[in-house]
Structure formats: C-alpha cells, structure tokens
Design an enzyme around this catalytic site. Structure first.
Site, PDB file in Angstrom:
ATOM      1  N   LYS A 180       0.827  -1.208   0.000  1.00 53.28           N
ATOM      2  CA  LYS A 180       0.000   0.000   0.000  1.00 53.28           C
ATOM      3  C   LYS A 180       0.865   1.263   0.000  1.00 53.28           C
ATOM      4  CE  LYS A 180      -4.127  -1.933   0.342  1.00 53.28           C
ATOM      5  NZ  LYS A 180      -5.175  -1.798  -0.715  1.00 53.28           N
ATOM      6  N   LYS A 235      -6.634 -13.270 -11.039  1.00 52.04           N
ATOM      7  CA  LYS A 235      -7.953 -13.584 -10.505  1.00 52.04           C
ATOM      8  C   LYS A 235      -8.900 -12.421 -10.754  1.00 52.04           C
ATOM      9  CE  LYS A 235      -7.330 -11.866  -5.779  1.00 52.04           C
ATOM     10  NZ  LYS A 235      -7.441 -12.183  -4.346  1.00 52.04           N
ATOM     11  N   LYS A 290     -11.897  -6.405  -8.582  1.00 53.82           N
ATOM     12  CA  LYS A 290     -12.320  -5.049  -8.919  1.00 53.82           C
ATOM     13  C   LYS A 290     -11.138  -4.091  -8.978  1.00 53.82           C
ATOM     14  CE  LYS A 290     -15.272  -5.147  -5.553  1.00 53.82           C
ATOM     15  NZ  LYS A 290     -16.298  -4.812  -4.534  1.00 53.82           N
TER      16      LYS A 290
END
Length: 329
Positions: free
Chosen positions: A109, A192, A195
C-alpha cells in the site's frame, strides 16, 4: 467462526461468490458464526460518505441474496460495535511499529499510495485482530493475502495473555470448509477476478444478461489453436475454468473437443458462456431485486445482528477491562 469482514467497496462479483460466500453459507450451518461488514477498515481510503452508506447496503443485500440467513448466523456492521475500537486501542498499546511496518500488505500500500500512508493503514492488523478477538473467534476464513494478519492476531493474543497472566484470548486458526479455495479468473486473460485490477474483467452478481454478454464479447482470447490437441493458452484456459462452474458437462465436452480439433469458434464459446453465466446468476439477481425494495427487512437484519454481536463483544470487553485493571469506583 468470525468471518473477516467484507470492505464495502461496491458490488460483489463472481469471484467473491464462488471463492468465499458459498463457503460462508455452509459455515452458518456448521458453526456459531459472525459475519460483518468492515466499514471501519474502508476509512483508510477516505470514501465519500454517501458512497460508504450505499456500498454497505449493497453488500448486505447481496450477502442475503446469496444465502446468508440471519436466523442461523449473526450479520452486523463493524461500526455498530463500539467495543471493537476500544479493544483496538488496547491491542495497539502492545503492537509495535517495527512488526506492523513489516507486513507485506502495508508495504504494498505504501508503494502504491505514498501520499496516503495513514495510521489506520499501519495499524490495520490490530483492527483486524480486534474484529476476531472481540468474539474470541477460534476459526477464521482468510485468503492467502490475509494469513500474516491472522498470524499477528495470534501474536497479539498471546502477548496480551502473557502480559496480564490470564488466558483471555484463544489462538485463532485459519479455516476452510475442507475444500480447496477456488480461484476465479478475470476476463482480461490473466490473474484472478478483482475489482481493483480491472472492473471490466469482473462479472458482478447484479449484471444483467446484456451486460454479461457485452463483457464476454470483449474477453481476451488468442488467435486460435495452431495444432491438434494443443494446450490451451492462459486466456482460453480461464474461459474454460469459468465454464466449469456454470455450464453443463456436455457443453464443456463440446468446446473441449472443438478446441482439440482446431474447429473452435471463440465467438460461439463466449456467447454460450454468457448464457450459462446469466442462468447461473439469475436466482441471486432476482433475490437482490426483492431485497433492494425491503428497507424494513434490511433494517431488522442489521439491528438484530448488531444487538447479538454487541452482547458477545461486551462480554469479552468486560473481561479485558477487568484484567487490565479498569474497575468501577
């Protein structure tokens, strides 16, 4: 069982359903279980308040449409339990900067969003630990990317028990229903369904047949097999993988034979797969439409679940406060 909460970031997609929610429906039959919407966790990305509320409602509706039963399990909002942030505070007092900075997801992140390295992001594992330990959860369904967070939960629980010389918290373990985790590929040819990677590569539970067909028409393929019995390329193998979940054995055999004999037409494959996917998702989509218009029922589910969850959480927090030394005068 405590199910690590779904972050309310919009509609659930096929990967969520086949990879996790089907297992959740089975778990509610087998164990006392708690399912929650992790709206506190979503604050690390500073969502718009209007979007946050709408997304929370969307996830609740879709969980119920997929088969979670509030008569058999406890469904609640993370933010409805004030006991969670209080336990989060207590756990943070014994969580150390170095161990939190070493968490791979935190490092990822930081690299991806260097302008938003907030304290909530750093202490995400302690909030996740509070989510689990507030109900003294012993079994926690987690994906590969969350295993280290669960390891830290055990570290925090063990450390707390050692410091206060009381076995307050159990050692939570990763859990599955006995079957291997399902990895659902996206429509973009690799990886995979996610979103965050590519919205257009996802099949959402609410997608109409027209939307599903449009997405499959744009799905990545190759130029076709160049020899008999050729191995399938990754994009084609992904389409066949999706077919395994929604198509009949006869349909799968037909297209396998067509690929092996070099007669396959990818347009026909995509059209058939879109039809099968639409039929597979139709019952969920119909249930979503009914639930969307039943505000009273949604409120009852959330309020009843929150009350049950608060009772469980308060028992734990009372014990924690007593062990630490907080007592009434």
């Amino acid at each position: 069982i405590v199910v690590s909460g779904t972050r309310p970031t919009g509609n659930l997609h096929l990967g969520n359903y086949l990879g996790a929610v089907q297992h959740f429906v089975l778990m509610q039959e087998m164990y006392e279980s708690f399912f929650f919407i992790a709206d506190y966790h979503s604050l690390t990305t500073h969502p718009n308040p209007r979007d946050l509320h709408a997304n929370v409602r969307t996830v609740i509706v879709e969980y119920l449409a997929c088969g979670l039963d509030p008569e058999k399990t406890t469904i609640y909002l993370q933010s409805a339990l004030p006991q969670i942030p209080e336990l989060y505070l207590f756990l943070n007092m014994h969580a150390y900067k170095g161990e939190l900075e070493r968490v791979p997801t935190f490092k990822d992140k930081v690299r991806a969003h260097p302008d938003n390295v907030n304290a909530g992001l750093l202490t995400y594992p302690t909030l996740m630990a509070a989510d689990i330990l507030i109900h003294k959860g012993t079994k926690v369904p987690v994906g590969k990317d969350q295993e280290q967070h669960l390891e830290l939960t055990r570290d925090f629980a063990h450390r707390f028990n050692q410091i206060y010389q009381r076995e307050v918290f159990p050692m939570s373990q990763a859990f599955n229903t006995g079957s291997d985790p399902i990895k659902i590929p996206g429509l973009d040819g690799s990886g995979k369904m996610s979103k965050s990677n590519n919205l257009n590569a996802c099949i959402f539970l609410r997608d109409t047949p027209e939307e599903i067909l449009k997405k499959f028409k744009s799905a990545t393929t190759d130029t076709g097999p160049t020899q008999l019995n050729a191995e399938k390329s990754e994009p084609i193998a992904n389409l066949f993988s999706l077919m395994q979940h929604v198509s009949t054995p006869e349909t799968i055999a037909f297209f396998n034979e067509a690929h092996a004999s070099m007669t396959i037409r990818y347009g026909d494959l995509k059209k058939q797969l879109a039809e099968d996917m639409s039929k597979f998702l139709a019952p969920i989509r119909e249930r979503v439409e009914v639930l969307e218009n039943d505000d009273k029922y949604i409120s009852e589910v959330i309020n009843t679940g929150a009350e049950r969850a608060r009772q469980s959480a308060q028992r734990t927090l009372d014990e924690v406060r007593e062990v630490i030394g907080f007592r009434s005068f």
